[in-house]
Design a protein around this motif. Sequence first.
Motif, PDB file in Angstrom:
ATOM      1  N   PRO A 178     -10.605   2.336  -1.348  1.00 48.90           N
ATOM      2  CA  PRO A 178      -9.734   2.788  -2.474  1.00 48.90           C
ATOM      3  C   PRO A 178     -10.852   3.974  -2.776  1.00 48.90           C
ATOM      4  N   ALA A 231       0.644  -1.070  -0.060  1.00 44.04           N
ATOM      5  CA  ALA A 231      -0.318   0.236   0.169  1.00 44.04           C
ATOM      6  C   ALA A 231       1.161   1.107   0.084  1.00 44.04           C
ATOM      7  N   ARG A 271      -9.192   6.798   0.982  1.00 46.74           N
ATOM      8  CA  ARG A 271      -7.676   6.649   1.374  1.00 46.74           C
ATOM      9  C   ARG A 271      -7.465   7.824   2.431  1.00 46.74           C
ATOM     10  N   HIS A 296      -0.640   4.219   2.197  1.00 47.99           N
ATOM     11  CA  HIS A 296      -2.147   4.524   2.368  1.00 47.99           C
ATOM     12  C   HIS A 296      -3.193   3.492   3.213  1.00 47.99           C
ATOM     13  N   LEU A 297      -3.943   3.708   3.376  1.00 49.90           N
ATOM     14  CA  LEU A 297      -5.129   4.019   4.551  1.00 49.90           C
ATOM     15  C   LEU A 297      -6.050   4.145   4.019  1.00 49.90           C
ATOM     16  N   GLY A 298      -7.344   2.326   4.224  1.00 54.30           N
ATOM     17  CA  GLY A 298      -8.865   2.992   3.870  1.00 54.30           C
ATOM     18  C   GLY A 298      -8.869   2.190   2.421  1.00 54.30           C
TER      19      GLY A 298
END
Length: 418
Positions: free
Chosen positions: A311, A285, A314, A307-309
């Motif tokens: 698409p 990610a 994020r 990146h988190l969350g």
Amino acid sequence: MPAPSTPSPQIEQPAAAFEELGGVDLQLDAFYPGGTRGNSSDDPINRLIPGVGNQGGFRMAGSPWKQTVRLAVLYTTGRQPDWPDALDAQTGAFTYYGDNRTPGHELHETPRGGNHLLRDTFEASHAGPAERRLIPPFLLFEKAGSSGRSVRFRGLVAPGGPALTSDDELAAIWRTTSGRRFQNYRSRFTVLDQAVIPRGWIQHVLGGGDPLDGGCPDVWRTWVKARTFVPLTAPATTVIRTQAEQLPGDPASQAVLEAVREHFRGREHDFEACAVELWRLLAPATGQVEVTRRTSDGGRDAVGQYHLGPPTDRIAIDFALEAKCYSPSHSVGVKEGSRLISRLRHRNFGVLVTTSYFHRQMQEEIRDDQHPVVLISGRDIVDLLREHGYASKEAVEAWLAQRFPAPGASGTGVARDQ
């Protein structure tokens, strides 16, 4: 005055004598000894799980081709560099490679039918409860000790994982041996939160009884009915790794790491881009990363975003990375760690990548003060490359030449599985 005596190495106590294995429960992480005759009858797994045989990585009671497997055993030595089976004891995630490990066979045409079983199992796991009810329970064992046939029980495992896509759970991957290409499966399982597998349930299942009856563990019933994973998670205590634990111990692994060092010999700063690529392999990610200009103090070699969350929504967390292409005798110490930590701000984390190892004092200071810094040592690099298909010195050299060509050399910039 007599010389001080040397402590004798501790001998692990078996859960039961070899002759008693057919009547005991399976205890998580327990040690089960092999016999002493010096032949295949010494195998403890066939005594613990009668009828599954005494050879191979896949042991089955029943036929995978007739879809009559009642119970399956996955056995791993953990010592095949081309096929790096791996258990993450903290998360319960287990990676297991199929049994088409040499050229000459189609993916599913293996003598023991292990890949056939994997295909059918993972397909059924995404169907309804009725189809999952036909999936045999899987029991995981690994080799224990450097010699003999003793094993350790590592748990009841279910195909798939709570955070995996179907493509991640079972993938057919290509390999090349002596110029011949072939495919094998890479499968992902989850160790379920069950400390004891009752002997009565094993006998019930082997006798053809419904796996959801006869003392079935609740975690297996939950997975079958709703495909809900109850993983066995065991967060690690603070671990300070020794030099030996951070460097590869066998000649083949040492050659892989030496290939990395040799590729950047005389231009060690160019290892920074390689360290970023290694981090991407570990953390897919990772977003945009910029390799920074060289500075006199070498405080950070790259800055990027993780990146988190989902698409569609994020968030990005910044990180700083530092790379050290050192020899095995040159540790990364407190000075290097402190420089990186001093540049971390709120919502930042750091990554330190080295081809050597981290000094004990440096590890202690980072962990005691709870600094958010990931430490990737030489052995970690080798394990990471192997997990992504670069298992030999030659494969790693080809990958390095393609991705990080030396000045004046031509490189495609695109790596392929080897």
